[in-house]
Enzyme design. Structure first.
Site, PDB file in Angstrom:
ATOM      1  N   ARG A 178     -17.537   2.601   2.579  1.00 24.86           N
ATOM      2  CA  ARG A 178     -17.227   1.712   1.407  1.00 24.86           C
ATOM      3  C   ARG A 178     -17.098   0.625   1.037  1.00 24.86           C
ATOM      4  O   ARG A 178     -17.133  -0.492   0.999  1.00 24.86           O
ATOM      5  CB  ARG A 178     -16.065   2.540   0.333  1.00 24.86           C
ATOM      6  CG  ARG A 178     -15.585   1.581  -0.829  1.00 24.86           C
ATOM      7  CD  ARG A 178     -14.431   1.650  -1.853  1.00 24.86           C
ATOM      8  NE  ARG A 178     -13.617   2.970  -1.412  1.00 24.86           N
ATOM      9  CZ  ARG A 178     -13.178   4.026  -2.326  1.00 24.86           C
ATOM     10  NH1 ARG A 178     -13.941   3.381  -3.384  1.00 24.86           N
ATOM     11  NH2 ARG A 178     -13.130   5.576  -2.062  1.00 24.86           N
ATOM     12  N   LYS A 237      -9.566  15.454  -6.012  1.00 24.84           N
ATOM     13  CA  LYS A 237     -10.205  14.441  -5.528  1.00 24.84           C
ATOM     14  C   LYS A 237      -9.693  14.402  -4.862  1.00 24.84           C
ATOM     15  O   LYS A 237      -8.742  14.988  -3.365  1.00 24.84           O
ATOM     16  CB  LYS A 237      -8.835  13.407  -5.684  1.00 24.84           C
ATOM     17  CG  LYS A 237      -8.999  12.103  -5.133  1.00 24.84           C
ATOM     18  CD  LYS A 237      -7.827  10.922  -6.092  1.00 24.84           C
ATOM     19  CE  LYS A 237      -8.439   9.727  -5.421  1.00 24.84           C
ATOM     20  NZ  LYS A 237      -7.907   9.787  -4.214  1.00 24.84           N
ATOM     21  N   GLU A 280     -12.134  16.781 -11.764  1.00 28.16           N
ATOM     22  CA  GLU A 280     -12.537  17.174 -10.545  1.00 28.16           C
ATOM     23  C   GLU A 280     -11.376  16.924  -9.564  1.00 28.16           C
ATOM     24  O   GLU A 280     -10.485  16.434  -9.827  1.00 28.16           O
ATOM     25  CB  GLU A 280     -13.618  15.948 -10.075  1.00 28.16           C
ATOM     26  CG  GLU A 280     -15.464  16.394 -11.110  1.00 28.16           C
ATOM     27  CD  GLU A 280     -16.335  15.119 -10.640  1.00 28.16           C
ATOM     28  OE1 GLU A 280     -15.835  14.342  -9.581  1.00 28.16           O
ATOM     29  OE2 GLU A 280     -16.951  14.934 -11.335  1.00 28.16           O
ATOM     30  N   SER A 318     -13.357   1.532  -5.913  1.00 25.77           N
ATOM     31  CA  SER A 318     -11.518   2.497  -6.229  1.00 25.77           C
ATOM     32  C   SER A 318     -11.277   3.203  -7.568  1.00 25.77           C
ATOM     33  O   SER A 318     -12.102   2.849  -8.682  1.00 25.77           O
ATOM     34  CB  SER A 318     -10.523   1.582  -5.595  1.00 25.77           C
ATOM     35  OG  SER A 318     -10.837   1.422  -4.621  1.00 25.77           O
ATOM     36  N   MET A 319     -10.267   3.958  -7.612  1.00 25.20           N
ATOM     37  CA  MET A 319      -9.985   4.497  -9.213  1.00 25.20           C
ATOM     38  C   MET A 319      -8.393   4.633  -9.400  1.00 25.20           C
ATOM     39  O   MET A 319      -7.696   3.896  -8.479  1.00 25.20           O
ATOM     40  CB  MET A 319      -9.971   6.385  -9.062  1.00 25.20           C
ATOM     41  CG  MET A 319     -11.940   6.547  -8.631  1.00 25.20           C
ATOM     42  SD  MET A 319     -11.182   8.041  -9.131  1.00 25.20           S
ATOM     43  CE  MET A 319     -10.512   8.683  -7.409  1.00 25.20           C
ATOM     44  N   ASP A 342       0.568   8.348   2.261  1.00 20.27           N
ATOM     45  CA  ASP A 342       0.584   7.479   1.201  1.00 20.27           C
ATOM     46  C   ASP A 342       1.438   6.824   0.232  1.00 20.27           C
ATOM     47  O   ASP A 342       1.863   5.816  -0.322  1.00 20.27           O
ATOM     48  CB  ASP A 342      -0.579   8.015   0.697  1.00 20.27           C
ATOM     49  CG  ASP A 342      -1.606   8.397   1.032  1.00 20.27           C
ATOM     50  OD1 ASP A 342      -2.483   8.407   1.005  1.00 20.27           O
ATOM     51  OD2 ASP A 342      -1.804   7.368   2.292  1.00 20.27           O
ATOM     52  N   VAL A 376       4.411   6.594   0.960  1.00 19.98           N
ATOM     53  CA  VAL A 376       5.626   4.816   0.923  1.00 19.98           C
ATOM     54  C   VAL A 376       4.657   3.090   0.394  1.00 19.98           C
ATOM     55  O   VAL A 376       4.914   2.881  -0.220  1.00 19.98           O
ATOM     56  CB  VAL A 376       6.009   5.202   2.445  1.00 19.98           C
ATOM     57  CG1 VAL A 376       6.284   3.829   3.083  1.00 19.98           C
ATOM     58  CG2 VAL A 376       6.990   6.053   2.572  1.00 19.98           C
ATOM     59  N   TYR A 377       3.219   3.920   1.333  1.00 19.22           N
ATOM     60  CA  TYR A 377       2.871   2.737   1.022  1.00 19.22           C
ATOM     61  C   TYR A 377       2.942   2.184  -0.651  1.00 19.22           C
ATOM     62  O   TYR A 377       2.483   1.621  -1.465  1.00 19.22           O
ATOM     63  CB  TYR A 377       1.019   3.252   0.801  1.00 19.22           C
ATOM     64  CG  TYR A 377      -0.077   1.404   0.912  1.00 19.22           C
ATOM     65  CD1 TYR A 377      -0.865   2.200   0.046  1.00 19.22           C
ATOM     66  CD2 TYR A 377      -0.007   0.720   2.311  1.00 19.22           C
ATOM     67  CE1 TYR A 377      -1.699   0.748  -0.012  1.00 19.22           C
ATOM     68  CE2 TYR A 377      -0.926   0.090   2.271  1.00 19.22           C
ATOM     69  CZ  TYR A 377      -2.107  -0.256   1.156  1.00 19.22           C
ATOM     70  OH  TYR A 377      -2.466  -1.416   0.897  1.00 19.22           O
ATOM     71  N   ASP A 378       2.026   3.384  -1.214  1.00 16.45           N
ATOM     72  CA  ASP A 378       1.952   3.207  -3.260  1.00 16.45           C
ATOM     73  C   ASP A 378       2.839   2.584  -3.169  1.00 16.45           C
ATOM     74  O   ASP A 378       2.372   2.016  -4.057  1.00 16.45           O
ATOM     75  CB  ASP A 378       1.205   5.204  -3.752  1.00 16.45           C
ATOM     76  CG  ASP A 378       0.123   4.932  -3.564  1.00 16.45           C
ATOM     77  OD1 ASP A 378      -0.130   6.629  -3.157  1.00 16.45           O
ATOM     78  OD2 ASP A 378      -0.656   4.563  -2.771  1.00 16.45           O
TER      79      ASP A 378
END
Ligand code: 3B8
Length: 330
Positions: free
Chosen positions: A139, A118, A116, A86-87, A37, A39-41
């Site tokens: 979703r 995630k 909360e 999404s957030m 994730d 790397v993607y982000d």
């Protein structure tokens, strides 16, 4: 960014878009990611940075114009009348403070947050009519999801009949426990099948089985976190909504807390970052939501994310910790 002129930007964007779309295809339709994730982000944030400087270079097929998962054509489609957004993500306490400052400036005073974990699964929607589960979906891209009702009905923690004859929609996360993930991969290895990379992909791959019997074999679980449309249940806060969901028979994550201002949020983040590896389910951060639902409504949403909540993302979990013996579960 000052250094990048428009033609270089346009060239870099083409490369980034192709790479990101390749990652998305692998992640969403094959449930087998090519990269971690983070790397993607990072690449996605570079895309946003360049598109932010040169908005006229944004194309409709850019990953920045798509929300969430890609849907698989084998399933009937479901339209989410209220989009499943999404957030927004933050990666540091400074960014968390900036979020809190924006909220307090907008609202004019300190606010309570419902904090909360995630859960690292996939978002689902459950629609009930007179207390009976009539539709379950993923979703998808936020507006169009996949109808996986029969698959969701095989999940023990999803009530097919509520303790009250309510007509409403709830949303939550479908996930696979680390224990079940290990068992499933052991079975698959023995059968000479490809193993899943992590529990989230195992959950997505299991929920999106065409044959519900296959889903039933996979022991999926859920944590429900939102009541979307509801008869007047006279609920005023997110923490009350979670309590109501539990009373109605839903599986609600037991770790959420209400804190005032930011210090309590930071304490919660530190606490769960410490014990993250010992949880029997994957988490990739902490979600803080303005607890008062009327303030949430006033703050509203942008096209893609609510303004009244943010996801603080933990650094990526070390791969070996997923397979580490589970010492105790929450
Ligand atoms: N992964 C999660 O554990 C989790 C995810 C979401 C969302 O994605 C989410 C998206 C919205 F548009 C609104 C509320 C949400 O609340 C959420 N709460 C959670 N606990």
């Amino acid at each position: 960014m000052a250094d990048l002129d428009k033609s270089q930007a346009s060239e870099e964007l083409v490369g980034i878009r192709n790479t990101l779309n390749e990652y998305r295809e692998a992640y969403y339709t094959k449930d087998a990611p090519l990269v971690e994730d983070n790397v993607y982000d990072k690449l996605y944030n570079r895309l946003l940075e360049i598109e932010g400087k040169y908005p006229d270079l944004i194309t409709p097929d850019s990953p920045s114009q798509l929300v969430g998962d890609v849907t698989n054509d084998d399933f009937n489609k479901v339209t989410h009348d209220i989009p499943m957004l999404s957030m927004g993500d933050v990666f540091s306490e400074d960014e968390l403070s900036e979020f809190n400052d924006r909220i307090e400036k907008n609202v004019g005073h300190e606010v309570d947050y419902n904090v909360e974990l995630k859960i690292d699964g996939l978002a689902i929607s459950l629609v009930y009519e007179n207390g009976i589960l009539v539709q379950g979906s993923t979703r998808g891209n936020g507006t169009i999801g996949e109808n996986v009702t029969e698959n969701l009905k095989t999940i023990k923690s999803i009530p097919q009949k509520l303790s009250k004859p309510l007509s409403f929609e709830v949303r939550g996360e479908c996930f696979m426990s680390k224990k079940e993930f290990l068992n499933l991969n052991e079975r698959r290895e023995k059968e000479g099948l490809q193993v899943f990379a992590n529990p989230r992909n195992a959950a997505a791959g299991s929920l999106r089985q065409l044959d519900p019997k296959n889903t039933a074999d996979r022991k999926l679980d859920t944590f429900i976190y939102t009541i979307v449309t509801f008869d007047d249940l006279n609920i005023k806060t997110q923490s009350e909504a979670l309590k109501t969901l539990e009373e109605l028979g839903f599986h609600v994550n037991p770790t959420s807390e209400v804190t005032t201002g930011l210090q309590g949020v930071k304490d919660y983040i530190d606490k769960y970052d410490q014990i993250r590896d010992s949880l029997d389910y994957g988490i990739d951060g902490v979600v803080l939501k303005v607890n008062d639902l009327s303030i949430q409504r006033n703050l509203g949403n942008t096209v893609k994310v609510p303004r009244w909540e943010i996801a603080y993302k933990f650094p990526p979990e070390q791969a070996e910790s997923i397979v580490k013996e589970i010492t105790w579960t929450i």
